[in-house]
Design an enzyme around this catalytic site. Structure first.
Site, PDB file in Angstrom:
ATOM      1  CE  LYS A 128      -1.306  -0.774   6.351  1.00  0.00           C
ATOM      2  NZ  LYS A 128      -0.233  -0.384   5.412  1.00  0.00           N
ATOM      3  CG  ASP A 160      -3.543  -1.597  -0.229  1.00  0.00           C
ATOM      4  OD1 ASP A 160      -2.593  -1.847  -1.007  1.00  0.00           O
ATOM      5  OD2 ASP A 160      -3.534  -0.627   0.556  1.00  0.00           O
ATOM      6  N   GLY A 208       5.738   0.069   4.014  1.00  0.00           N
ATOM      7  CA  GLY A 208       6.043   0.856   2.818  1.00  0.00           C
ATOM      8  C   GLY A 208       5.592   2.296   2.968  1.00  0.00           C
TER       9      GLY A 208
HETATM   10  C1  S3P Z   1      -0.958   3.955   0.628  1.00  0.00           C
HETATM   11  C2  S3P Z   1      -0.907   3.943  -0.736  1.00  0.00           C
HETATM   12  C3  S3P Z   1      -0.923   2.725  -1.558  1.00  0.00           C
HETATM   13  C4  S3P Z   1      -1.353   1.506  -0.755  1.00  0.00           C
HETATM   14  C5  S3P Z   1      -0.724   1.455   0.601  1.00  0.00           C
HETATM   15  C6  S3P Z   1      -1.097   2.699   1.403  1.00  0.00           C
HETATM   16  C7  S3P Z   1      -0.903   5.241   1.355  1.00  0.00           C
HETATM   17  O1  S3P Z   1       0.370   2.499  -2.088  1.00  0.00           O
HETATM   18  O2  S3P Z   1      -1.061   0.320  -1.453  1.00  0.00           O
HETATM   19  O3  S3P Z   1      -1.151   0.312   1.320  1.00  0.00           O
HETATM   20  O4  S3P Z   1      -1.264   5.285   2.542  1.00  0.00           O
HETATM   21  O5  S3P Z   1      -0.505   6.242   0.739  1.00  0.00           O
HETATM   22  P1  S3P Z   1       0.854   3.244  -3.444  1.00  0.00           P
HETATM   23  O6  S3P Z   1       0.662   4.678  -3.238  1.00  0.00           O
HETATM   24  O7  S3P Z   1       2.289   2.922  -3.588  1.00  0.00           O
HETATM   25  O8  S3P Z   1      -0.009   2.643  -4.521  1.00  0.00           O
END
Ligand code: S3P
Length: 449
Positions: A32, A333, A105
């Site tokens: 992802k 995660d 997010g």
């Molecule tokens: C991600 C970073 C992580 C992770 C998210 C994917 C990314 O979040 O939890 O599922 O692709 O940069 P954080 O950077 O907020 O810890």
């Protein structure tokens, strides 16, 4: 783009039943994190970027849609095969409609970085889960870089309107928490800066943005910082050129069949082409310490990342361990599924330093503890630490998933090995990151109802 997400779509409950041994081989969907970044870098190049193995989950599709709204041509040619004709760095369009990121997010935060570093204004929104998540951590550095927040909800939440700048200021920014999303937003905004952007992180977080920027021709220097951190220095206004991206399988998705094979008696599976980037491998390190039977085979490079096939067998003698806080960024995660595995291990597993779990797709710390307790597992939260005392798991309960795909998948995996079926109140969100989850698990022998 999309009309604003329906904040209350109809829930789709699903139960997992105790299964016989899981067997066979599978390739989990594309990573992802890498998929979001491939589309975004494609947007920022002039010319055609070819992507293979893209994750076609809802989160990533929202990012593809946002790239279109900002001026790229994004076309799907076949399963996982996409082409992006970018607008180019410095040449984005202001979207005419709200950028609706649904549950994503990463997509929303990285795209805030892109918008923040361009002379465009965009409105960002998402589903009920995304609307609860803190965005100030992204807006703070972007404001230092020259972007302006024209509208926001209390506490810097969605929906919000961000006005970017055509001349992002070169800044040096130390991230307040280990977060690849914050780091990436600052770097993506800094791309269009006439100067140099520096991000310092005290604990190294996943480095896909740095790697991909380099792959697309940017000058990025990465140096160690203190004991566990990094300093990343990006030269602004690089001549980005399209580069092919081959997306490896997502270790965070591989974690579910992997965990299932460890706890379901008689299991023996092969998970193919899993990314083994050291900044994503905390779960495997922890499971090996617990006595898991996981063997890496055929380690190789694919598309700029290390990958391996993972042979995973049922591991009846798992034992509890202490997971140090310093390991959290490399498995952030994976705590929901680790907590499920720990429920089947003998003794106590202690997971330290989980404050960031409270601000994921749900308050995962609370959601994990509630789900474990409902299914008869003895656990406690003390401060930011989670304690799970394992043994035979009764199951039999319905778990509230709070629009969180990883909570849903974790408790379905629990149900494959618990004495009684485990039900999740809503499995629909699984499509955000692992659309083929149920079918792939059923091919291995899992049973759902
Ligand atoms: C991600 C970073 C992580 C992770 C998210 C994917 C990314 O979040 O939890 O599922 O692709 O940069 P954080 O950077 O907020 O810890």
């Amino acid at each position: 783009m999309h009309a604003a997400t329906d904040p209350h779509p109809a829930p789709a409950p699903l139960s997992a039943l105790r299964a016989g041994g899981l067997t066979g081989r599978l390739r989990p969907p594309g990573d992802k994190s890498v998929s979001h970044r491939a589309l975004i870098l494609g947007l920022l190049c002039v010319g055609e970027t070819a992507i293979e193995g893209l994750l076609e989950g809802e989160d990533v599709l929202r990012t593809a849609e946002a790239c279109r709204a900002l001026g790229a041509r994004v076309v799907r040619h076949g399963e996982g095969a996409w082409r992006v004709n970018g607008a180019g760095l410095g040449s984005l369009l202001s979207p005419s409609e709200t950028l609706d990121f649904g549950n994503a997010g990463t997509g929303s935060r990285l795209m805030m970085g892109v918008v923040g570093g361009h002379a465009v204004t965009a409105r960002f929104d998402g589903d009920a889960s995304l609307r609860k998540r803190p965005m100030r951590r992204i807006l703070d550095p972007l404001t230092l870089q020259g972007a302006r927040v024209l509208e926001q909800q209390e506490g810097g939440r969605l929906p919000l309107v961000l006005q970017g700048t055509s001349e992002p200021l070169p800044i040096e920014y130390t991230t307040p928490v280990a977060s690849a999303q914050i780091k990436s937003a600052v770097l993506l905004a800094g791309l269009n800066s006439p100067g140099r952007t520096t991000v310092i992180e005290r604990e190294a977080s996943r480095d896909h943005t740095e790697k991909m920027l380099t792959h697309f021709g940017a000058q990025v220097r990465v140096e160690p910082f203190e004991a566990h951190g990094r300093r990343i220095v990006l030269e602004g206004r690089p001549n980005l050129r399209p580069a092919p991206v081959s997306v490896p399988a997502d270790p965070s998705s591989a974690a579910f069949p992997l965990a299932a094979a460890l706890i379901v008696p008689g299991s023996d599976i092969l998970i193919e082409s899993v990314m083994t980037n050291p900044l994503r491998c905390g779960l495997i390190a922890t499971l090996l310490e617990m006595g898991a039977d996981i063997v890496e085979e055929n380690r190789r490079g694919e598309g700029g990342e290390e990958v391996a096939d993972l042979r995973v067998r049922h591991s009846p003698k798992l034992r509890g361990v202490e997971v140090p806080a310093a390991r959290a960024p490399s498995m952030i995660d994976e705590y929901p599924i680790l907590a499920v595995v720990a429920s089947f291990a003998s003794g106590e597993t202690i997971m330290r330093g989980l404050s960031e779990l409270r601000v994921k797709e749900s308050d995962r710390l609370a959601a994990i503890a509630a789900g474990l307790k409902a299914n008869g597992v003895d656990c406690t939260i003390e401060g930011d630490d989670l304690f799970v005392r394992g043994g035979a798991v009764k199951g039999g309960a319905t778990v509230e998933t709070h629009l969180d795909h990883r909570i849903a998948m974790s408790f379905l995996v629990m149900g494959l090995a618990a004495r009684e079926a485990v039900t999740v109140d809503d499995a629909a969100m699984i499509a955000t990151s692992f659309p083929g989850f149920r079918a792939l698990m059923e091919q291995l022998g899992a049973r759902f109802a």
